[in-house]
Design a protein around this motif. Structure first.
Motif: not given
Length: 757
Positions: A225-229, A231, A234
């Motif tokens: 995070p922050p990551a695109p919707e 995802t 990790t």
């Protein structure tokens, strides 16, 4: 008061039972030691200035630290030792009884103030402050009987798998492999100067390459995070990290050429897994070994710590690799255990003899039972105050109890004799006890206070001597106080219950008692004749007293004096030295000669020899060595020649004949653990006029020479050296700068090639 306990004997018995129970509970929790805690607490400050001479270490490391540490709260003195291998060891001694944890914190704070004035190389390696004792509690040797593993492997195995577990044991102040971090595994990079010159490289190039590529880089995450919707995962990203093998180090790129070729570390150096330094060699009975030292905390129970260490090592021994064994090569708790056992046996023997003597004189089992019960109550009750006063179970406190047996029995005998006398006048046991106690209560209290007044001042004596005998005196005083309480409570209660009017029938021992009484009456008559001879004329008594005083004066002058008698403690020590600047290889050869001599002594159980280290100066020296000799148990050394003192003499004679490459000598351990590293005493010479070290060495040599001429000294010596052969490298700074050579690079290169970096 006595009449109350005569009417209510159960109250007296309950009081006695409570005294015994409290004493037994305290006894089970008391620490056990050979002597009372009289050694000054020590805090050690150590630092390393790699490649510096002893004078450089003194001026740039020891002096700034000493200036800041000096005057720390409760400090009595400090001593620094600076060696030619770049090491500084500062020992700060504190007043006896000082909280060692607080002393350690105070010294640490003072050292922190000095850090800014120390060379960068010293601060980079760190300055260590730790609590210390001058002599180890246990030595543990790790060996490979069939030679499968060398001492390097054994040392590293002990560091990784054993030391941490031992250090966690309650009461252990320090657990370490002898030599500390210098004996741990390290990746050795042996640079080839000819290859460097041929390729136009320098030592700083290699150092820089290793520092840049042998690093652990935290790369981060993918999908964090922050990551695109949307995802869904990790991932943590790992890089190569630090190198672990010689092959990986060999692949370090030292230089990339314009034509695409590269110079790797293995092209200009030989790389192998070795140790950080090769300054110490340890052997157990002529076999390479890793040597572990266990130091106890000053206030810890040595026997309990040793027991836990042995139990831990027994558990660790089950998982040691094949052909690896451990040996307890030195156990300093053996004399404590044996000494305490002997004193406890003496205590019971004395108690039995006192009861026997009382029975022979009182000639009544019932009458004897009263002092036989009163004495143990007084002795056991004395332990009740030990925790309150910080006392331990040791040689002197137990000896105080042995002496107290003959003192505390008197109170009970006085009560029994007084009651018996009243009963002979026709009184019942209860009436006789009440009447007798009205007469003897005052004298009992008076005599007890008089005895206490004799011993209490001993406990107030100043200095180490006062602290040494404090527990001895207080133990007797407390036992006497409890004895007087028993004489006023338990003894009259028992007398009223147990004593009966004397009978003409004395049983099976009647004939023996008649013979004894007649003999004792004759002895008394002869003694009275002698007494009348001296009491009829005062001059005769005066002559006798003067003769006794004169005899004591003569004895005090003739008999040798000492602090504590030198005893057979079950181990001895030895040291060997070579001429100054002798190499470690030569020292190892002398060590083998010393070991060959030791092997001829059947009374020695094992020997642990260390080349390159001297416990006398607590420094690493290539021309010095030290040997710990564990003797066989006392029951296996019954002959006089096998007493520790005689073993030392025989060893010294054998060393003089069998050691050709150096000087070796044996000596006994310190009489009191923690006060020094050997028998005898140590003193310091100070140069307060600011002269050179050479001047101090000259005065020291003159002092030692005079001391050796004195008949009271067996041998005097000094480890202070200022004339150790050294080479001086004269660097022309101006010429180096003219040639475009950085002085820092030049110094780094010299240090790398000569082992100073």
């Amino acid at each position: 008061m006595a009449e109350f306990f005569v009417r209510r004997p159960i109250v007296a018995m309950v009081i006695a039972i409570i005294i015994v129970l409290v004493g037994l509970i305290s006894l089970s929790r008391l620490p056990v030691a050979q002597y009372p805690e009289i050694t000054p607490p020590l805090v050690n400050v150590s630092a390393t200035y790699q490649g510096a001479s002893s004078v450089d270490v003194e001026q740039s490391v020891a002096t700034p630290v000493e200036q800041k540490v000096n005057g720390v709260e409760d400090m009595i003195y400090m001593k620094s030792t600076n060696s030619s291998d770049g090491r500084m060891s500062l020992e700060v001694s504190f007043e006896v009884g000082t909280d060692l944890d607080m002393a350690n914190v105070l010294v640490q704070n003072r050292v922190s103030e000095a850090m800014a004035m120390l060379p960068e190389e010293v601060t980079r390696q760190g300055v260590t402050v730790k609590k210390k004792l001058s002599f180890p509690l246990l030595l543990i040797s790790l060996v490979s009987p069939n030679g499968t593993y060398d001492d390097t492997f054994l040392t590293n195995y002990a560091t990784i798998n054993i030391i941490d577990e031992l250090a966690r044991i309650r009461g252990v102040g320090l657990a370490e492999v002898l030599g500390g971090s210098i004996t741990e595994y390290s990746m050795r990079v042996w640079i080839k100067p000819d290859q460097l010159s041929k390729l136009g490289l320098t030592v700083p190039d290699i150092t820089s390459a290793i520092q840049q590529q042998n690093v652990l880089v935290p790369a981060g995450q993918i999908g964090g995070p922050p990551a695109p919707e949307g995802t869904e995962f990790t991932y943590t990203v790992n890089t190569g990290g630090r190198f672990e093998t010689a092959k990986e180090f060999g692949g370090i790129v030292v230089r990339s050429n314009p034509d695409g070729s590269q110079v790797l570390l293995r092209d200009v150096a030989r790389i192998e897994l070795g140790t950080q330094n090769y300054l110490i060699k340890a052997r157990l009975d002529q076999t390479p070994a890793a040597l572990l030292q266990i130091f106890q905390l000053p206030d810890a129970n040595g026997l309990d710590v040793a027991e836990q260490v042995l139990a831990t090592m027994e558990r660790i021994g089950e998982r040691l690799p094949d052909d690896v064994e451990y040996v307890i090569s030195l156990d300093t708790t053996k004399p404590i255990t044996e000494g305490i056992r002997e004193i406890v046996i003496t205590l019971f023997q004395a108690l039995a003899l006192v009861i026997l003597v009382v029975y022979i004189f009182l000639q009544s089992g019932r009458a004897t039972l009263i002092p036989a019960l009163a004495v143990p109550v007084s002795l056991i009750g004395a332990f009740a105050v030990f925790p309150l006063l910080g006392f331990s179970i040791n040689t002197l406190s137990l000896l105080g109890l042995v002496l107290a047996i003959g003192i505390v029995v008197d109170d009970a005998i006085v009560v029994v004799e007084a009651v018996t006398t009243k009963m002979e006048e026709g009184m019942s046991s209860r009436e006789a006890t009440v009447a007798a106690m009205r007469e003897v209560s005052g004298p009992i209290v008076a005599t007890s206070l008089a005895l206490i007044a004799v011993f209490v001042p001993v406990a107030m004596t100043a200095g180490i001597t006062g602290r040494l005998y404090q527990q001895f005196a207080i133990t007797i005083a407390v036992a006497v106080a409890i004895s007087s309480i028993n004489a006023l409570t338990l003894s009259p209660a028992l007398a009223a219950l147990l004593l009966k009017p004397a009978s003409e029938d004395k049983g099976r021992l009647g004939r023996f008692f008649d013979v004894f009484n007649r003999g004792f009456e004759k002895a008394t008559e002869k003694f009275m004749v002698l007494t009348r001879f001296f009491t009829e004329k005062l001059v005769r008594a005066g002559i006798l007293v003067a003769a006794l005083i004169g005899g004591l004066v003569v004895l005090f002058q003739v008999l040798p004096g000492g602090f504590v008698p030198e005893e057979d403690q079950g181990y001895v020590l030895a040291a060997f030295m070579l001429p100054d600047a002798a190499s470690l290889q030569r020292t190892e050869e002398v060590m083998r000669e010393v070991e060959a001599v030791i092997a001829e002594f059947d009374a020695i159980e094992n020997s642990t020899a260390v080349a390159g280290y001297s416990m006398l100066s607590s420094t690493i020296q290539p021309n010095a060595g030290f040997v710990f000799l564990q003797l066989k148990d006392w029951d296996q050394r019954s002959e006089a020649k096998d007493h520790a003192r005689n073993i030392v003499r025989r060893l010294n004679a054998a060393f003089a004949q069998g050691v050709k490459g150096g000087v070796a000598f044996a000596f006994g351990p310190p009489a009191i653990p923690g006060l020094g590293t050997g028998s005898g005493f140590t003193m310091m010479l100070q140069d307060r006029s600011g002269n050179s070290p050479a001047y101090l060495a000259e005065q020291t040599a003159a002092f030692v020479s005079k001391a050796n001429e004195h008949p009271a000294f067996g041998q005097a010596y000094t480890l202070f050296r200022t004339d150790v052969p050294q080479l001086f490298l004269d660097i022309d700074d101006a010429k180096a700068l003219k040639l475009g050579v950085s002085l820092q690079d030049l110094n780094t290169s010299i240090g790398a090639f000569l082992g100073g970096a």
